[in-house]
Design a protein around this motif. Structure first.
Motif, PDB file in Angstrom:
ATOM      1  N   GLY A 148      61.534  34.198  23.760  1.00 59.57           N
ATOM      2  CA  GLY A 148      62.442  33.184  24.304  1.00 59.57           C
ATOM      3  C   GLY A 148      62.949  33.454  25.697  1.00 59.57           C
ATOM      4  O   GLY A 148      63.625  32.599  26.279  1.00 59.57           O
ATOM      5  N   HIS A 149      62.628  34.618  26.267  1.00 60.55           N
ATOM      6  CA  HIS A 149      63.116  34.866  27.626  1.00 60.55           C
ATOM      7  C   HIS A 149      62.043  35.440  28.550  1.00 60.55           C
ATOM      8  O   HIS A 149      62.344  35.950  29.619  1.00 60.55           O
ATOM      9  N   ASP A 150      60.774  35.358  28.131  1.00 55.83           N
ATOM     10  CA  ASP A 150      59.675  35.797  28.996  1.00 55.83           C
ATOM     11  C   ASP A 150      58.633  34.698  29.090  1.00 55.83           C
ATOM     12  O   ASP A 150      58.240  34.102  28.075  1.00 55.83           O
ATOM     13  N   ALA A 151      58.195  34.417  30.305  1.00 56.28           N
ATOM     14  CA  ALA A 151      57.146  33.436  30.555  1.00 56.28           C
ATOM     15  C   ALA A 151      56.121  34.065  31.501  1.00 56.28           C
ATOM     16  O   ALA A 151      56.453  34.945  32.292  1.00 56.28           O
ATOM     17  N   PHE A 152      54.890  33.603  31.404  1.00 57.55           N
ATOM     18  CA  PHE A 152      53.824  34.191  32.204  1.00 57.55           C
ATOM     19  C   PHE A 152      52.992  33.086  32.847  1.00 57.55           C
ATOM     20  O   PHE A 152      52.711  32.057  32.236  1.00 57.55           O
ATOM     21  N   GLN A 153      52.599  33.336  34.095  1.00 57.85           N
ATOM     22  CA  GLN A 153      51.810  32.352  34.821  1.00 57.85           C
ATOM     23  C   GLN A 153      50.683  33.051  35.582  1.00 57.85           C
ATOM     24  O   GLN A 153      50.924  33.950  36.387  1.00 57.85           O
ATOM     25  N   LEU A 154      49.458  32.616  35.315  1.00 59.65           N
ATOM     26  CA  LEU A 154      48.294  33.136  36.026  1.00 59.65           C
ATOM     27  C   LEU A 154      48.213  32.498  37.405  1.00 59.65           C
ATOM     28  O   LEU A 154      48.280  31.276  37.539  1.00 59.65           O
ATOM     29  N   VAL A 155      48.049  33.337  38.437  1.00 54.12           N
ATOM     30  CA  VAL A 155      47.902  32.844  39.808  1.00 54.12           C
ATOM     31  C   VAL A 155      46.705  33.538  40.447  1.00 54.12           C
ATOM     32  O   VAL A 155      46.283  34.616  40.018  1.00 54.12           O
ATOM     33  N   SER A 156      46.161  32.911  41.466  1.00 55.07           N
ATOM     34  CA  SER A 156      45.022  33.501  42.169  1.00 55.07           C
ATOM     35  C   SER A 156      45.354  33.898  43.598  1.00 55.07           C
ATOM     36  O   SER A 156      44.546  34.541  44.274  1.00 55.07           O
ATOM     37  N   SER A 157      46.534  33.512  44.056  1.00 59.48           N
ATOM     38  CA  SER A 157      46.950  33.857  45.423  1.00 59.48           C
ATOM     39  C   SER A 157      48.469  33.923  45.478  1.00 59.48           C
ATOM     40  O   SER A 157      49.161  33.547  44.528  1.00 59.48           O
ATOM     41  N   GLY A 158      48.972  34.390  46.594  1.00 61.85           N
ATOM     42  CA  GLY A 158      50.407  34.499  46.760  1.00 61.85           C
ATOM     43  C   GLY A 158      50.976  35.714  46.051  1.00 61.85           C
ATOM     44  O   GLY A 158      50.222  36.535  45.498  1.00 61.85           O
ATOM     45  N   PRO A 159      52.306  35.838  46.027  1.00 65.61           N
ATOM     46  CA  PRO A 159      52.931  37.005  45.400  1.00 65.61           C
ATOM     47  C   PRO A 159      52.734  37.022  43.886  1.00 65.61           C
ATOM     48  O   PRO A 159      52.594  35.978  43.240  1.00 65.61           O
ATOM     49  N   ALA A 160      52.694  38.211  43.321  1.00 68.79           N
ATOM     50  CA  ALA A 160      52.549  38.371  41.871  1.00 68.79           C
ATOM     51  C   ALA A 160      53.440  39.509  41.406  1.00 68.79           C
ATOM     52  O   ALA A 160      53.651  40.486  42.126  1.00 68.79           O
ATOM     53  N   ASP A 161      53.983  39.390  40.219  1.00 71.39           N
ATOM     54  CA  ASP A 161      54.839  40.438  39.657  1.00 71.39           C
ATOM     55  C   ASP A 161      54.012  41.626  39.155  1.00 71.39           C
ATOM     56  O   ASP A 161      54.487  42.755  39.179  1.00 71.39           O
ATOM     57  N   PHE A 162      52.807  41.359  38.703  1.00 67.78           N
ATOM     58  CA  PHE A 162      51.912  42.456  38.318  1.00 67.78           C
ATOM     59  C   PHE A 162      50.463  41.984  38.360  1.00 67.78           C
ATOM     60  O   PHE A 162      50.188  40.779  38.429  1.00 67.78           O
ATOM     61  N   VAL A 163      49.561  42.943  38.365  1.00 72.36           N
ATOM     62  CA  VAL A 163      48.130  42.666  38.423  1.00 72.36           C
ATOM     63  C   VAL A 163      47.462  43.341  37.228  1.00 72.36           C
ATOM     64  O   VAL A 163      47.757  44.497  36.918  1.00 72.36           O
ATOM     65  N   ILE A 164      46.589  42.608  36.558  1.00 70.05           N
ATOM     66  CA  ILE A 164      45.796  43.180  35.472  1.00 70.05           C
ATOM     67  C   ILE A 164      44.400  43.465  36.019  1.00 70.05           C
ATOM     68  O   ILE A 164      43.679  42.538  36.425  1.00 70.05           O
ATOM     69  N   LYS A 165      44.042  44.737  36.064  1.00 74.94           N
ATOM     70  CA  LYS A 165      42.741  45.146  36.578  1.00 74.94           C
ATOM     71  C   LYS A 165      41.853  45.600  35.413  1.00 74.94           C
ATOM     72  O   LYS A 165      42.292  46.408  34.593  1.00 74.94           O
ATOM     73  N   ILE A 166      40.626  45.109  35.365  1.00 70.44           N
ATOM     74  CA  ILE A 166      39.640  45.604  34.404  1.00 70.44           C
ATOM     75  C   ILE A 166      38.663  46.478  35.182  1.00 70.44           C
ATOM     76  O   ILE A 166      38.030  46.016  36.146  1.00 70.44           O
ATOM     77  N   ALA A 167      38.577  47.740  34.791  1.00 70.72           N
ATOM     78  CA  ALA A 167      37.814  48.705  35.581  1.00 70.72           C
ATOM     79  C   ALA A 167      36.976  49.624  34.693  1.00 70.72           C
ATOM     80  O   ALA A 167      37.238  49.762  33.491  1.00 70.72           O
ATOM     81  N   THR A 168      35.987  50.252  35.299  1.00 73.72           N
ATOM     82  CA  THR A 168      35.145  51.216  34.585  1.00 73.72           C
ATOM     83  C   THR A 168      35.962  52.468  34.242  1.00 73.72           C
ATOM     84  O   THR A 168      37.007  52.731  34.861  1.00 73.72           O
ATOM     85  N   PRO A 169      35.497  53.252  33.267  1.00 69.66           N
ATOM     86  CA  PRO A 169      36.250  54.445  32.852  1.00 69.66           C
ATOM     87  C   PRO A 169      36.589  55.399  34.002  1.00 69.66           C
ATOM     88  O   PRO A 169      37.721  55.903  34.077  1.00 69.66           O
ATOM     89  N   ASP A 170      35.653  55.650  34.897  1.00 70.72           N
ATOM     90  CA  ASP A 170      35.930  56.570  36.007  1.00 70.72           C
ATOM     91  C   ASP A 170      37.019  56.032  36.917  1.00 70.72           C
ATOM     92  O   ASP A 170      37.898  56.783  37.381  1.00 70.72           O
ATOM     93  N   THR A 171      36.984  54.745  37.178  1.00 69.22           N
ATOM     94  CA  THR A 171      38.000  54.146  38.051  1.00 69.22           C
ATOM     95  C   THR A 171      39.360  54.123  37.366  1.00 69.22           C
ATOM     96  O   THR A 171      40.405  54.342  38.006  1.00 69.22           O
ATOM     97  N   VAL A 172      39.369  53.851  36.059  1.00 69.45           N
ATOM     98  CA  VAL A 172      40.625  53.905  35.295  1.00 69.45           C
ATOM     99  C   VAL A 172      41.223  55.310  35.389  1.00 69.45           C
ATOM    100  O   VAL A 172      42.430  55.472  35.647  1.00 69.45           O
ATOM    101  N   ASP A 173      40.399  56.319  35.195  1.00 71.08           N
ATOM    102  CA  ASP A 173      40.884  57.699  35.264  1.00 71.08           C
ATOM    103  C   ASP A 173      41.460  58.009  36.647  1.00 71.08           C
ATOM    104  O   ASP A 173      42.479  58.708  36.763  1.00 71.08           O
ATOM    105  N   ALA A 174      40.814  57.471  37.681  1.00 73.09           N
ATOM    106  CA  ALA A 174      41.287  57.740  39.045  1.00 73.09           C
ATOM    107  C   ALA A 174      42.634  57.064  39.305  1.00 73.09           C
ATOM    108  O   ALA A 174      43.565  57.691  39.847  1.00 73.09           O
ATOM    109  N   ILE A 175      42.763  55.794  38.907  1.00 75.81           N
ATOM    110  CA  ILE A 175      44.009  55.065  39.155  1.00 75.81           C
ATOM    111  C   ILE A 175      45.144  55.641  38.305  1.00 75.81           C
ATOM    112  O   ILE A 175      46.254  55.902  38.815  1.00 75.81           O
ATOM    113  N   CYS A 176      44.882  55.832  37.027  1.00 71.40           N
ATOM    114  CA  CYS A 176      45.923  56.327  36.133  1.00 71.40           C
ATOM    115  C   CYS A 176      46.220  57.802  36.399  1.00 71.40           C
ATOM    116  O   CYS A 176      47.372  58.244  36.306  1.00 71.40           O
ATOM    117  N   GLY A 177      45.174  58.564  36.736  1.00 69.33           N
ATOM    118  CA  GLY A 177      45.361  59.988  37.031  1.00 69.33           C
ATOM    119  C   GLY A 177      46.229  60.219  38.249  1.00 69.33           C
ATOM    120  O   GLY A 177      46.980  61.204  38.313  1.00 69.33           O
TER     121      GLY A 177
END
Length: 276
Positions: A148-177
């Motif tokens: 009741g107090h969270d809403a989500f909107q997919l955007v392709s440009s402009g400012p965003a509150d967060f980004v969801i990245k889908i990446a290969t295992p090595d890249t995930v390890d690099a970003i998270c590491g």
């Protein structure tokens, strides 16, 4: 002479009659036998034709095998094989990301959180398709919008509150590491304003989750976005109960039942004891 001639005529006529009698009898017998044979053959032929016309095709002798020719009207087109999950994914990609050219209306009520979806280059995954699937997950009534107090909107440009990245295992390890998190080439993470989804989990699912792949993807997104909106890890509330979406289900269910959604069908939050 006349009498003699007449007697010869009579004698000859009698001879002819005597000869003709057996011929007539023989002829009649031939006709009767022939007609009987013809009737028998016709009856048998009609019976054979009726048997051939029965459902199931031509008759067969007991113990003999017979395959009836297929009718075109009964021949079905070959089935298209259902695509199966891949057995592996590439360990690494280009390290660069493309943003999905997709956007939508805000789903839910309350504070609108804008987000983008990005997919690493060098992998066989459409950023737009992934964005649409993620958008449907975050808009699902069993998802976080039910609070009741969270809403989500997919955007392709402009400012965003967060980004969801889908990446290969090595890249995930690099970003998270880089943030001090050990993903071991296997799991996902939430770092700063970025939700990092491991391609291995997105494509292969989890051995702990036996449901449809889309549901496991829902678990990934709901779990990581749950961190974005302030939820911590939770444990199993008891044997046979639904696992909370904030439970690290990939590490074992501990008696719980796999579950992909924060809320059940009645709108009740599925919770468990807080864990580290």
């Amino acid at each position: 002479m006349a009498a003699k001639g007449r007697r010869e005529y009579i004698h000859t006529a009698k001879g002819r009659a005597a000869l003709t009698g057996p011929l007539v009898v023989l002829f009649v017998i031939v006709l009767v036998v022939g007609a009987g044979y013809a009737w028998h053959a016709t009856r048998n032929g009609a019976a054979a034709a009726s048997l051939d016309a029965r459902p199931g095709g031509p008759r067969t002798t007991p113990g003999a095998s017979h395959t009836a020719p297929a009718s075109r009207s009964n021949v079905l087109p070959p089935r298209t094989p259902t695509p199966s999950r891949p057995t592996s994914v590439p360990a690494s990609g280009t390290g660069t990301f493309s943003t999905a050219h997709a956007s939508g209306k805000a789903a839910g009520h309350g504070e609108v959180r804008r987000y983008k979806v990005e997919v690493e280059g060098g992998i066989d995954l459409s950023a737009t398709d992934a964005a649409r699937e993620i958008s449907s997950i975050l808009a699902d009534p069993r998802g976080w919008t039910d609070d009741g107090h969270d809403a989500f909107q997919l955007v392709s440009s402009g400012p965003a509150d967060f980004v969801i990245k889908i990446a290969t295992p090595d890249t995930v390890d690099a970003i998270c590491g880089a943030a001090g998190l050990d993903t071991g080439g296997e799991v996902n993470c939430d770092v700063g304003a970025v939700v990092v989804v491991n391609l291995k989990r997105w494509e292969l699912g989890s051995p702990e989750f036996t449901g449809p792949l889309h549901d496991y993807r829902a678990l990934i997104i709901n779990h990581e976005v749950g961190h974005r909106i302030g939820h911590g890890h939770e444990g199993c509330p008891g044997p046979g109960k639904l696992a909370p979406v904030m439970m690290q289900q990939i590490k074992g269910l501990h008696g719980c039942v796999a579950n992909a959604w924060p809320y059940d069908s009645h709108g009740h939050y599925i919770s468990g004891p807080p864990t580290a």
